[in-house]
Design an enzyme around this catalytic site. Sequence first.
Site, PDB file in Angstrom:
ATOM      1  N   HIS A 198      10.001  -0.316   8.164  1.00  0.00           N
ATOM      2  CA  HIS A 198       9.179  -1.236   7.372  1.00  0.00           C
ATOM      3  C   HIS A 198       9.319  -2.673   7.839  1.00  0.00           C
ATOM      4  O   HIS A 198       8.422  -3.481   7.668  1.00  0.00           O
ATOM      5  CB  HIS A 198       9.459  -1.056   5.884  1.00  0.00           C
ATOM      6  CG  HIS A 198       8.800   0.174   5.374  1.00  0.00           C
ATOM      7  ND1 HIS A 198       9.434   1.396   5.401  1.00  0.00           N
ATOM      8  CD2 HIS A 198       7.545   0.395   4.936  1.00  0.00           C
ATOM      9  CE1 HIS A 198       8.590   2.311   4.956  1.00  0.00           C
ATOM     10  NE2 HIS A 198       7.446   1.736   4.668  1.00  0.00           N
ATOM     11  N   GLU A 443       2.311  13.031   3.444  1.00  0.00           N
ATOM     12  CA  GLU A 443       3.280  12.465   4.387  1.00  0.00           C
ATOM     13  C   GLU A 443       4.548  13.310   4.497  1.00  0.00           C
ATOM     14  O   GLU A 443       5.473  12.962   5.200  1.00  0.00           O
ATOM     15  CB  GLU A 443       3.614  11.022   4.016  1.00  0.00           C
ATOM     16  CG  GLU A 443       4.051  10.796   2.596  1.00  0.00           C
ATOM     17  CD  GLU A 443       4.281   9.317   2.269  1.00  0.00           C
ATOM     18  OE1 GLU A 443       4.398   8.495   3.184  1.00  0.00           O
ATOM     19  OE2 GLU A 443       4.359   9.007   1.061  1.00  0.00           O
ATOM     20  N   ASP A 467       5.616   8.569   7.834  1.00  0.00           N
ATOM     21  CA  ASP A 467       6.597   9.507   7.286  1.00  0.00           C
ATOM     22  C   ASP A 467       6.321  10.932   7.750  1.00  0.00           C
ATOM     23  O   ASP A 467       7.257  11.709   7.951  1.00  0.00           O
ATOM     24  CB  ASP A 467       6.600   9.440   5.751  1.00  0.00           C
ATOM     25  CG  ASP A 467       7.470   8.296   5.274  1.00  0.00           C
ATOM     26  OD1 ASP A 467       8.566   8.109   5.834  1.00  0.00           O
ATOM     27  OD2 ASP A 467       7.051   7.556   4.358  1.00  0.00           O
ATOM     28  N   CYS A 514      -3.535   6.156   6.619  1.00  0.00           N
ATOM     29  CA  CYS A 514      -3.070   4.798   6.336  1.00  0.00           C
ATOM     30  C   CYS A 514      -1.742   4.506   7.036  1.00  0.00           C
ATOM     31  O   CYS A 514      -1.177   3.437   6.888  1.00  0.00           O
ATOM     32  CB  CYS A 514      -2.954   4.543   4.835  1.00  0.00           C
ATOM     33  SG  CYS A 514      -1.715   5.546   4.036  1.00  0.00           S
TER      34      CYS A 514
HETATM   35  C1  PEP Z   1       3.336   6.278   5.923  1.00  0.00           C
HETATM   36  O1  PEP Z   1       4.381   6.872   5.652  1.00  0.00           O
HETATM   37  O2  PEP Z   1       2.642   6.534   6.919  1.00  0.00           O
HETATM   38  C2  PEP Z   1       2.857   5.181   5.068  1.00  0.00           C
HETATM   39  C3  PEP Z   1       1.653   4.663   5.217  1.00  0.00           C
HETATM   40  O3  PEP Z   1       3.692   4.683   4.138  1.00  0.00           O
HETATM   41  P1  PEP Z   1       4.996   3.849   4.476  1.00  0.00           P
HETATM   42  O4  PEP Z   1       4.909   3.396   5.904  1.00  0.00           O
HETATM   43  O5  PEP Z   1       5.021   2.709   3.526  1.00  0.00           O
HETATM   44  O6  PEP Z   1       6.100   4.832   4.248  1.00  0.00           O
HETATM   45 MG    MG Z   2       5.330   6.705   3.751  1.00  0.00          MG
END
Ligand code: PEP
Ligand code: MG
Length: 584
Positions: A198, A443, A467, A514
């Site tokens: 992140h 995910e 994920d 996403c």
């Molecule tokens: C993902 O896991 O692809 C996602 C969009 O959520 P995050 O990156 O916040 O885990």
């Molecule tokens: Mg995620």
Amino acid sequence: MASFTLHGIPVSRGISIGRAHLLTPAALDVKHYLVAEEQLENEVRRLQDALAEVHRGLQALWTDLPKDAPTELGAFIDVHALILSDPMISEAPLDIIRTRHYNAEWALVTQIDELSAQFDEIEDEYLRERKADIQQVAERVLKVLMGSAQLVPAPLSDDPFQPQMIVVAHDISPADMLQFRDRSFIGFVTDVGGQNSHTAIVARSLDIPAAVGMSQASALIEQDDWVIIDGDAGVVIANPSALVLEQYRARQALMQKARKKLLKLKKTPAITRDGTLITLLANIELPDDCPGALECGAEGVGLFRSEFLFMARGGHAHRLPSEEEQLEQYRNAVVAMKGRPVTIRTLDIGADKPLDQTEHTALNPALGLRAIRYCLAEPQLFLTQLRAILRASAFGKVRLLIPMLAHAFEIDQSLLMIEQAKAQLREAGHKYDTSIEVGAMIEIPAAALALPMFVKRMDFLSIGTNDLIQYTLAIDRVDYEVAHLYNPLHPAILQLIAMTIMAGKKAGIDVAVCGEMAGDTKLTRLLLGMGLREFSMHPAQLLSVKQEILNCDLTTVTPQTRKILRSMEPNVIAEAVEQLRNLI
Ligand code: PEP
Ligand code: MG
């Protein structure tokens, strides 16, 4: 000074040239320096003032507690106030300043470290757990001591051009990264970290060149060294020669020109050459990101990572954003998007996004009580968020997105709680969109392999490839030692994505991606060929992806993609994806 080059993982595009500002792990928390004899009493007073301010803050918290607040909240404040007035905190650090000449922050941290070591040896579990309280009290005092300018370096007075700063650190937490917003940093280099941690994601959303997994960068690079970050290649050059500097400046200028050109596409609809309309949405961390999203022509928000409103506030309930505070933030995003849809993901806390950075208790946090699991275990917290999101839906189009679902009962419980939140709002006379859409993040591999369970219950799906890759390939997305195994083109990943897109299509519900794959122009055609029609990404990527879409002809890309999906050979896949990109 000798020039040297370091190789790591590219996480955010572009080239930055600036001076290094080193943030050591300790310095990320506190500054360390020795205080001159004649300044000692001033330093002591600085700490006393901070202690007094925290005391006043706690008293104010007490006074502001709503009448119906749970009794534990008051008890928390009491415990913190007691700790604060204990001589171990209120006196001992002052002695450390006087005897060892440490600055106030360092003295406090030293004392807390010594106390923590003593606590670790205590047998009584209840007492041992008080260590966290002590650390939280210390954090409050440190925050006051350091003020809001904690991470901002002093300007380089000896340089007439005031070159901007590149942060070099061992590691930066996502919450700390968020603090860098609006500061004059122009790049980030860290020793650790993966491409889709992140921290990396936030760096990308700030649209600042960054490279992680540099292993020894913070040990080798010195404060104020000249540094070049090549964010596309994941290369960092320290003390570059004049010739190298010139080459990079030229490349930088070219890139800036190309970006300017892309801006012309802002209002162009994202339609493929064969006439298929594609929806391009933005990923945001905070409502402040919305103007930037509109600037890049986003047609809405496909992922609002609401957890960033909850992080770095300390994990205890009295520090979490209230329903009203959350409502304000969600409403700000909805209003800022001027009628375009805003997809708010419920709290995805845990793993590398802990509520409180001091609390790392789970053995395997990525597999632990995170995201929806955490929310279902904390129903009051979840209901509060759901009410706030629902209330925001009275101000514009809002969609609810639930992260990390794997089990049918988790979906059912989530939907039940949404109904419960609606009922509470009706009772209180608050408005909300009665037909609000609810979607699931796909995910976890189990979810992608049990799609009928999802399409039956949900209004839309959003594939979280970050994920999905982490869990399918069993690699920690934050761990640079396994970063080379993070491969979006692994046949298993492609199968899971393609299956999800197809299941959505068959059921007549929208499917978006996403995760970071959506913003990777190398993969745009592949995803289009799989049938994806909705992409959500950092605004900074959006126009490049649009350009790919405008150049893509699905009548040739789709059959080629089908062929790719039939292959289980990584080399064949990689080559075919490359060819796909070159199709006219
Ligand atoms: C993902 O896991 O692809 C996602 C969009 O959520 P995050 O990156 O916040 O885990
Ligand atoms: Mg995620």
